[in-house]
Design a protein around this motif. Sequence first.
Motif, mmCIF file in Angstrom:
data_model
loop_
_atom_site.group_PDB
_atom_site.id
_atom_site.type_symbol
_atom_site.label_atom_id
_atom_site.label_comp_id
_atom_site.label_asym_id
_atom_site.label_seq_id
_atom_site.Cartn_x
_atom_site.Cartn_y
_atom_site.Cartn_z
ATOM 1 N N GLN A 44 0.733 -1.132 0.005
ATOM 2 C CA GLN A 44 0.061 0.008 0.022
ATOM 3 C C GLN A 44 0.842 1.379 -0.002
ATOM 4 O O GLN A 44 2.079 1.228 0.495
ATOM 5 N N ASN A 45 0.330 2.383 -0.531
ATOM 6 C CA ASN A 45 1.128 3.563 -0.365
ATOM 7 C C ASN A 45 1.313 3.945 1.141
ATOM 8 O O ASN A 45 0.804 3.962 1.991
ATOM 9 N N ILE A 46 2.243 4.745 1.237
ATOM 10 C CA ILE A 46 2.934 5.161 2.416
ATOM 11 C C ILE A 46 3.569 6.583 2.294
ATOM 12 O O ILE A 46 4.207 7.067 1.306
ATOM 13 N N THR A 47 3.596 7.361 3.529
ATOM 14 C CA THR A 47 4.394 8.563 3.723
ATOM 15 C C THR A 47 4.797 8.426 5.056
ATOM 16 O O THR A 47 4.304 7.844 5.931
ATOM 17 N N ILE A 48 6.001 9.319 5.498
ATOM 18 C CA ILE A 48 6.380 9.128 6.772
ATOM 19 C C ILE A 48 6.359 10.625 7.181
ATOM 20 O O ILE A 48 7.155 11.649 6.425
ATOM 21 N N HIS A 49 6.016 11.115 8.384
ATOM 22 C CA HIS A 49 6.067 12.512 8.930
ATOM 23 C C HIS A 49 6.613 12.656 10.250
ATOM 24 O O HIS A 49 6.653 11.468 10.935
ATOM 25 N N TRP A 50 7.558 13.550 10.278
ATOM 26 C CA TRP A 50 8.399 13.607 11.262
ATOM 27 C C TRP A 50 7.915 14.663 12.112
ATOM 28 O O TRP A 50 7.850 15.799 12.343
ATOM 29 N N HIS A 51 7.118 14.196 13.240
ATOM 30 C CA HIS A 51 6.350 14.939 14.009
ATOM 31 C C HIS A 51 6.795 15.870 15.074
ATOM 32 O O HIS A 51 7.377 15.412 15.883
ATOM 33 N N GLY A 52 6.703 17.246 14.841
ATOM 34 C CA GLY A 52 7.306 18.148 15.868
ATOM 35 C C GLY A 52 8.421 18.921 15.184
ATOM 36 O O GLY A 52 8.878 19.711 15.672
ATOM 37 N N VAL A 53 9.084 18.176 14.029
ATOM 38 C CA VAL A 53 10.012 18.801 13.552
ATOM 39 C C VAL A 53 9.725 19.988 12.482
ATOM 40 O O VAL A 53 8.930 19.621 11.571
ATOM 41 N N LYS A 54 10.444 21.022 12.538
ATOM 42 C CA LYS A 54 9.997 22.311 12.006
ATOM 43 C C LYS A 54 10.357 22.273 10.451
ATOM 44 O O LYS A 54 9.538 22.859 9.599
ATOM 45 N N GLN A 55 11.423 21.568 10.108
ATOM 46 C CA GLN A 55 11.777 21.366 8.754
ATOM 47 C C GLN A 55 11.981 22.977 8.176
ATOM 48 O O GLN A 55 11.120 23.115 7.126
ATOM 49 N N PRO A 56 12.729 23.643 8.521
ATOM 50 C CA PRO A 56 13.003 25.133 8.275
ATOM 51 C C PRO A 56 13.189 25.237 6.511
ATOM 52 O O PRO A 56 14.042 24.816 6.018
ATOM 53 N N ARG A 57 12.096 25.901 6.046
ATOM 54 C CA ARG A 57 12.361 26.113 4.546
ATOM 55 C C ARG A 57 12.340 24.712 3.737
ATOM 56 O O ARG A 57 12.488 24.716 2.593
ATOM 57 N N TYR A 58 11.976 23.691 4.385
ATOM 58 C CA TYR A 58 12.111 22.557 3.393
ATOM 59 C C TYR A 58 10.926 21.457 3.750
ATOM 60 O O TYR A 58 11.155 20.385 4.360
ATOM 61 N N PRO A 59 9.614 22.096 3.539
ATOM 62 C CA PRO A 59 8.567 21.050 3.710
ATOM 63 C C PRO A 59 8.407 19.752 2.772
ATOM 64 O O PRO A 59 7.512 18.791 3.028
ATOM 65 N N TRP A 60 9.512 19.591 1.949
ATOM 66 C CA TRP A 60 9.271 18.362 0.819
ATOM 67 C C TRP A 60 9.416 17.051 1.756
ATOM 68 O O TRP A 60 9.057 16.146 1.282
ATOM 69 N N SER A 61 10.014 17.216 3.027
ATOM 70 C CA SER A 61 10.083 16.013 3.697
ATOM 71 C C SER A 61 9.205 15.651 4.914
ATOM 72 O O SER A 61 9.455 15.139 5.720
ATOM 73 N N ASP A 62 8.128 16.664 4.910
ATOM 74 C CA ASP A 62 7.204 16.685 6.269
ATOM 75 C C ASP A 62 6.423 15.474 6.071
ATOM 76 O O ASP A 62 6.189 14.894 7.276
ATOM 77 N N GLY A 63 5.951 15.101 4.936
ATOM 78 C CA GLY A 63 5.196 13.800 4.949
ATOM 79 C C GLY A 63 3.688 13.747 4.917
ATOM 80 O O GLY A 63 3.273 12.460 4.332
ATOM 81 N N PRO A 64 2.821 14.409 5.142
ATOM 82 C CA PRO A 64 1.476 14.413 4.930
ATOM 83 C C PRO A 64 1.077 14.106 3.613
ATOM 84 O O PRO A 64 1.228 14.815 2.577
ATOM 85 N N GLU A 65 0.389 13.062 3.225
ATOM 86 C CA GLU A 65 0.147 12.511 2.047
ATOM 87 C C GLU A 65 -0.773 13.737 1.320
ATOM 88 O O GLU A 65 -1.979 14.286 1.958
#
Length: 541
Positions: free
Chosen positions: A88-109
């Motif tokens: 099945q399809n999957i994504t991974i979210h890094w909960h609570g990490v701000k990811q400054p200027r880089y939402p590409w790896s934040d993860g919500p499908e």
Amino acid sequence: VFVCTKRKIMRLKVKIFIQQIIVFLFLLGLLPAHAFVHRHRFIIKEAPYSKLCSSKNILTVNGQFPGPVIYANTGDTLVVNVQNDGTQNITIHWHGVKQPRYPWSDGPEFITQCPIRPGTNFSQRINLSDEEGTLWWHAHSDWSRATVNGALIIRPANKTNYPFPRPAAEIPIILDTFKLTVEKDKTYMLRIVNAVMNNLMFFSVANHQLTVVGTDGAYVKPFKSNYITISPGETIDVLLEANQNPNHYYMGAKAYNSVVGVPFDNTTTTAIIQYRGNYTASSPPIFPDLPNFDDTNASFNFTRSLKSLADKTHPINVPLNITTNLLFTFSVNTLPCEDESCSGPNGDRFAASVNNISFVLPRIDILEAYYKNIQGVYGDEFPSFPPLNFNFTGGSLPVELQRPDRRTEVHVLEYGTNVEIVLQGTSLLGGVDHPIHLHGYSFYVVGAGFGNFDKDKDPLNYNLVDPPLQNTIAVVRNGWAAIRFKADNPGVWFMHCHLERHVSWGMEMAFIVKDGKGSQEKLLPPPPDMPLCLNLNIPHI
């Protein structure tokens, strides 16, 4: 002691587990004084899992449940290559990490990426900034996070920087008949993650007080409590002093439920703390005192006890000059169901909304559409205030208020604006607590209360001196919470209830934070291996 059959039946009520709390007892040493790049490989795959007299295949990372614990230091970078060998399809979210200027790896499908399809991979780059403490990672597609999750432990960049005496040891614990051996008069750090799908939880240790020292990757002023309340998605760090007579003691967790008539698993999940030494242990172990399952005041009062450490080493910066005021209502709703055959009131199906919009996920992720200026994927007219003004927490509300609009709308914020959002629960269909999580930011919780927010009176009681810095806040049933943050992280950022049933019903929305003028205030470009969106005649980023 439960017989095998009884324990199996209790756990089947919640499909997988009622509770999954990961506890870490903090060990000294080996903390690099400089930023470092940590590389990991996550293989998503089905794996057999046996627990409580039953065995089944579940979706895992690297065959582990819970998944691997990731350790890093403040300011480090993680590079995680996610290979999807599942079905099945999957994504991974890094909960609570701000990811400054880089939402590409934040993860919500379909918010910041299309899913990682079976047989493909995506290398996520996770940039840590000022986070310090316990966070976690989890799947962010459908209900996969039930088994695809793990802890993220972020230690200080300088190993001497703990604002409390150093604890003694570090051991991962999964509550359920786990035995933890402690030595009398030593102090242990419990890093607690609520990975439960749909329940706030009470947690305590028999005959031991807990000293709360952190939440959501930030320190708080230490305070003692006989219990904690922790909402789905939230993390809490506590110190446990092994200062009791040598014996066996239960640590226990049970669900908090504020709504009469809504079924839930009211069993208590336990683990055992046993003191080292020679003695005759109690049989069964001493059981902890926990608040009643419906004790709203106990839940609310604990959350309101959290205050930022706010010292010279750990300063805070609460926005004072607010330039953007928002009020969002969070409601459980209904939508018509064919033949009135659904499980909601009057045969309707359940829905949920923010400001009366039940969010519809697009088929292209919003971040890609925003970055490439693809039209027709989303609208930018998410309202700043509820479109209908009514007594949000009143009784006997008109039935027509239960019907939300179904759209894909975002709210656009200018870079650098100081934002205050009042998160207002409503009593539609009775109302319930809502743990609200914001991606890309931590926010200051400056106020909270019961009933309708009063814009003239309630701000007078705001805590602007040492409010807690969090990324997930439980809005009490038929009450409100006020949060503040500075919109200085450009990109697309998701906000949603962390009760899985509510987010699946549409209790979610997204912000677009525009670029600033400076070179360090602009959205970074995407990586070359972003997952493709299927069946779309759109050039890949």
